[in-house]
Design a protein around this motif. Structure first.
Motif, PDB file in Angstrom:
ATOM      1  N   GLU A   1       0.816  -1.212   0.000  1.00  0.00           N
ATOM      2  CA  GLU A   1       0.000   0.000   0.000  1.00  0.00           C
ATOM      3  C   GLU A   1       0.851   1.264   0.000  1.00  0.00           C
ATOM      4  O   GLU A   1       0.344   2.348  -0.292  1.00  0.00           O
ATOM      5  N   LYS A   2       2.137   1.125   0.316  1.00  0.00           N
ATOM      6  CA  LYS A   2       3.080   2.240   0.209  1.00  0.00           C
ATOM      7  C   LYS A   2       4.390   1.709  -0.341  1.00  0.00           C
ATOM      8  O   LYS A   2       4.872   0.660   0.092  1.00  0.00           O
ATOM      9  N   GLU A   3       4.965   2.418  -1.323  1.00  0.00           N
ATOM     10  CA  GLU A   3       6.261   2.025  -1.869  1.00  0.00           C
ATOM     11  C   GLU A   3       6.901   3.219  -2.554  1.00  0.00           C
ATOM     12  O   GLU A   3       6.234   4.182  -2.944  1.00  0.00           O
TER      13      GLU A   3
ATOM     14  N   ALA B   1      -4.013  12.453 -19.734  1.00  0.00           N
ATOM     15  CA  ALA B   1      -4.392  12.042 -18.381  1.00  0.00           C
ATOM     16  C   ALA B   1      -3.840  10.646 -18.112  1.00  0.00           C
ATOM     17  O   ALA B   1      -4.581   9.690 -17.884  1.00  0.00           O
ATOM     18  N   LYS B   2      -2.552  10.544 -18.131  1.00  0.00           N
ATOM     19  CA  LYS B   2      -1.864   9.270 -17.941  1.00  0.00           C
ATOM     20  C   LYS B   2      -1.809   8.923 -16.461  1.00  0.00           C
ATOM     21  O   LYS B   2      -1.474   9.768 -15.638  1.00  0.00           O
ATOM     22  N   PRO B   3      -2.132   7.685 -16.094  1.00  0.00           N
ATOM     23  CA  PRO B   3      -2.040   7.308 -14.679  1.00  0.00           C
ATOM     24  C   PRO B   3      -0.591   7.270 -14.207  1.00  0.00           C
ATOM     25  O   PRO B   3       0.256   6.619 -14.825  1.00  0.00           O
ATOM     26  N   ILE B   4      -0.302   7.990 -13.159  1.00  0.00           N
ATOM     27  CA  ILE B   4       1.038   8.019 -12.585  1.00  0.00           C
ATOM     28  C   ILE B   4       0.926   7.629 -11.113  1.00  0.00           C
ATOM     29  O   ILE B   4       0.180   8.253 -10.355  1.00  0.00           O
ATOM     30  N   SER B   5       1.648   6.619 -10.733  1.00  0.00           N
ATOM     31  CA  SER B   5       1.554   6.139  -9.357  1.00  0.00           C
ATOM     32  C   SER B   5       2.202   7.123  -8.392  1.00  0.00           C
ATOM     33  O   SER B   5       3.284   7.652  -8.653  1.00  0.00           O
ATOM     34  N   SER B   6       1.530   7.340  -7.289  1.00  0.00           N
ATOM     35  CA  SER B   6       2.092   8.157  -6.213  1.00  0.00           C
ATOM     36  C   SER B   6       2.835   7.293  -5.200  1.00  0.00           C
ATOM     37  O   SER B   6       3.456   7.808  -4.275  1.00  0.00           O
ATOM     38  N   GLY B   7       2.724   5.966  -5.383  1.00  0.00           N
ATOM     39  CA  GLY B   7       3.321   5.045  -4.424  1.00  0.00           C
ATOM     40  C   GLY B   7       2.457   4.810  -3.201  1.00  0.00           C
ATOM     41  O   GLY B   7       2.847   4.091  -2.290  1.00  0.00           O
ATOM     42  N   VAL B   8       1.266   5.418  -3.203  1.00  0.00           N
ATOM     43  CA  VAL B   8       0.320   5.225  -2.106  1.00  0.00           C
ATOM     44  C   VAL B   8      -0.987   4.732  -2.709  1.00  0.00           C
ATOM     45  O   VAL B   8      -1.578   5.406  -3.550  1.00  0.00           O
ATOM     46  N   ARG B   9      -1.408   3.558  -2.308  1.00  0.00           N
ATOM     47  CA  ARG B   9      -2.635   2.991  -2.862  1.00  0.00           C
ATOM     48  C   ARG B   9      -3.506   2.411  -1.744  1.00  0.00           C
ATOM     49  O   ARG B   9      -3.008   2.095  -0.668  1.00  0.00           O
TER      50      ARG B   9
ATOM     51  N   ILE C   1      -5.335 -15.414  -8.432  1.00  0.00           N
ATOM     52  CA  ILE C   1      -5.753 -14.318  -7.554  1.00  0.00           C
ATOM     53  C   ILE C   1      -5.422 -12.981  -8.210  1.00  0.00           C
ATOM     54  O   ILE C   1      -4.317 -12.773  -8.728  1.00  0.00           O
ATOM     55  N   TRP C   2      -6.405 -12.080  -8.225  1.00  0.00           N
ATOM     56  CA  TRP C   2      -6.227 -10.715  -8.711  1.00  0.00           C
ATOM     57  C   TRP C   2      -6.576  -9.750  -7.572  1.00  0.00           C
ATOM     58  O   TRP C   2      -7.447 -10.039  -6.753  1.00  0.00           O
ATOM     59  N   TYR C   3      -5.899  -8.606  -7.555  1.00  0.00           N
ATOM     60  CA  TYR C   3      -6.032  -7.633  -6.474  1.00  0.00           C
ATOM     61  C   TYR C   3      -6.482  -6.288  -7.066  1.00  0.00           C
ATOM     62  O   TYR C   3      -5.980  -5.859  -8.105  1.00  0.00           O
ATOM     63  N   LEU C   4      -7.392  -5.643  -6.360  1.00  0.00           N
ATOM     64  CA  LEU C   4      -7.919  -4.360  -6.808  1.00  0.00           C
ATOM     65  C   LEU C   4      -7.535  -3.259  -5.821  1.00  0.00           C
ATOM     66  O   LEU C   4      -7.763  -3.395  -4.622  1.00  0.00           O
ATOM     67  N   TYR C   5      -6.965  -2.174  -6.373  1.00  0.00           N
ATOM     68  CA  TYR C   5      -6.531  -1.040  -5.554  1.00  0.00           C
ATOM     69  C   TYR C   5      -7.082   0.261  -6.142  1.00  0.00           C
ATOM     70  O   TYR C   5      -7.373   0.357  -7.333  1.00  0.00           O
ATOM     71  N   ARG C   6      -7.206   1.265  -5.275  1.00  0.00           N
ATOM     72  CA  ARG C   6      -7.500   2.627  -5.693  1.00  0.00           C
ATOM     73  C   ARG C   6      -6.224   3.447  -5.537  1.00  0.00           C
ATOM     74  O   ARG C   6      -5.594   3.444  -4.499  1.00  0.00           O
ATOM     75  N   GLU C   7      -5.851   4.174  -6.609  1.00  0.00           N
ATOM     76  CA  GLU C   7      -4.678   5.050  -6.541  1.00  0.00           C
ATOM     77  C   GLU C   7      -5.076   6.493  -6.830  1.00  0.00           C
ATOM     78  O   GLU C   7      -6.052   6.758  -7.547  1.00  0.00           O
ATOM     79  N   ILE C   8      -4.313   7.407  -6.271  1.00  0.00           N
ATOM     80  CA  ILE C   8      -4.416   8.837  -6.558  1.00  0.00           C
ATOM     81  C   ILE C   8      -3.178   9.229  -7.350  1.00  0.00           C
ATOM     82  O   ILE C   8      -2.068   8.832  -7.003  1.00  0.00           O
ATOM     83  N   SER C   9      -3.367   9.976  -8.410  1.00  0.00           N
ATOM     84  CA  SER C   9      -2.259  10.292  -9.306  1.00  0.00           C
ATOM     85  C   SER C   9      -1.105  10.977  -8.584  1.00  0.00           C
ATOM     86  O   SER C   9      -1.297  11.863  -7.747  1.00  0.00           O
ATOM     87  N   GLY C  10       0.114  10.564  -8.960  1.00  0.00           N
ATOM     88  CA  GLY C  10       1.317  11.222  -8.462  1.00  0.00           C
ATOM     89  C   GLY C  10       1.640  12.470  -9.260  1.00  0.00           C
ATOM     90  O   GLY C  10       0.892  12.873 -10.163  1.00  0.00           O
ATOM     91  N   ASP C  11       2.750  13.095  -8.930  1.00  0.00           N
ATOM     92  CA  ASP C  11       3.149  14.351  -9.575  1.00  0.00           C
ATOM     93  C   ASP C  11       3.511  14.130 -11.038  1.00  0.00           C
ATOM     94  O   ASP C  11       4.084  13.103 -11.406  1.00  0.00           O
ATOM     95  N   ASN C  12       3.201  15.138 -11.838  1.00  0.00           N
ATOM     96  CA  ASN C  12       3.438  15.107 -13.278  1.00  0.00           C
ATOM     97  C   ASN C  12       4.045  16.447 -13.677  1.00  0.00           C
ATOM     98  O   ASN C  12       3.468  17.499 -13.410  1.00  0.00           O
ATOM     99  N   ALA C  13       5.199  16.419 -14.320  1.00  0.00           N
ATOM    100  CA  ALA C  13       5.888  17.663 -14.696  1.00  0.00           C
ATOM    101  C   ALA C  13       5.020  18.535 -15.592  1.00  0.00           C
ATOM    102  O   ALA C  13       5.086  19.765 -15.532  1.00  0.00           O
TER     103      ALA C  13
END
Length: 294
Positions: A127-129, A140-148, A181-193
């Motif tokens: 959930e954090k990395e 609107a490309k998905p960018i991981s914030s490392g928090v899900r 097994i499949w896992y479902l997460y919600r992510e919030i977009s990380g920073d984008n230049a």
């Protein structure tokens, strides 16, 4: 109505030969440097000489004015005043580059208003990395914030590339034999230049869109509102988006899949269909009764 002279029942030949400003071209005018009054006066003069009816003030990469700041807004006002002197129209633009919605990152400084997405993964993720920094891009490309946020875990069985059985599993329920097994997460977009080291907006969130309008359209209105609908005909909105989705290339593929999301989707879905979207998520089509494992 923008083209009021269209209300006449007959074509005005004189107007056709020498159109007024609203019937002339209005190019995107890129502000991609330190724009000053001399630059504005010179460019508008050239556009007038070329036969243009005005221009869209378009913030672009390289603009050396803080977006929506006092200096920027004063330069917009000067541009409009000079355009009026020349009998031209001022067309506004509601974003720092594009797509519209984040106000150059001013909206998405607030995490609540950042783009959300669902991550469906064939492997369990922390959930954090730490994640590598990404330059991002203008989409609107998905960018991981490392928090899900973990949402659900599924047992899925395929046969000949088709899903035949699945089930939403309890937290510690073991994997049934013959299932993946499949896992479902919600992510919030990380920073984008591209969005000035913020993120694109959650365009599915009405509060985020209200904030965008407050910071952009309302700011222009406070500065130039007396001419809205007159010498300022419109504000250009440029391709608002939601998160770019992805799919599996084939049924047996094991890769992460991205889908657009917003935080009140679960509530909206349950009100509409009387069940949780998590119950049937692997189908992606909202079938209300899950397939049995038996």
């Amino acid at each position: 109505m923008l083209y009021k002279k269209n209300l006449t029942s007959k074509l005005d030949s004189a107007l056709f030969k020498n159109p007024t400003s609203e019937y002339r071209g209005t190019p995107f005018w890129s502000w991609n440097c330190k724009v000053g009054k001399e630059d504005v006066d010179h460019t508008l003069g050239v556009l007038k000489e070329m036969g243009m009816g005005g221009a869209h003030i378009h913030s672009r990469t390289g603009m050396d004015l803080p977006y929506l700041g006092e200096e920027f807004m004063e330069m917009v006002r000067h541009t409009h005043e000079k355009a009026q002197e020349l009998g031209m129209l001022t067309w506004l633009y509601d974003e720092d580059r594009w797509p519209s919605g984040s106000a150059g990152g001013l909206v998405t400084k607030n995490q609540e208003y950042r783009m959300r997405f669902l991550l469906f993964s064939p492997k369990e993720l922390p959930e954090k990395e730490e994640v590598p920094e990404e330059a991002g891009g203008s989409l609107a490309k998905p960018i991981s914030s490392g928090v899900r946020k973990f949402l659900a875990r599924y047992a899925v069985k395929l046969k000949n590339g088709y899903m035949t059985k699945y089930r939403l599993l309890e937290k510690d329920e073991p994997k049934p034999e013959g299932f993946h097994i499949w896992y479902l997460y919600r992510e919030i977009s990380g920073d984008n230049a591209w969005f000035n080291n913020q993120a694109y907006v959650d365009s599915l969130n009405p509060k985020a869109m209200d904030r965008f309008i407050e910071l952009t359209h309302e700011a222009y209105y406070r500065k130039l509102g007396e001419d809205f609908g007159k010498s300022i005909p419109a504000i250009f909105t440029d391709e608002p988006q939601f998160c770019i989705k992805s799919t599996l290339g084939f049924g047996e593929e094991k890769k992460e899949v991205i889908l657009p999301y917003t935080d009140d989707f679960a509530i909206t879905y349950e009100k509409a269909y009387g069940c949780s979207f998590l119950d049937t998520f692997p189908e992606w089509k909202g079938v209300r009764t899950p397939v049995s494992l038996s």
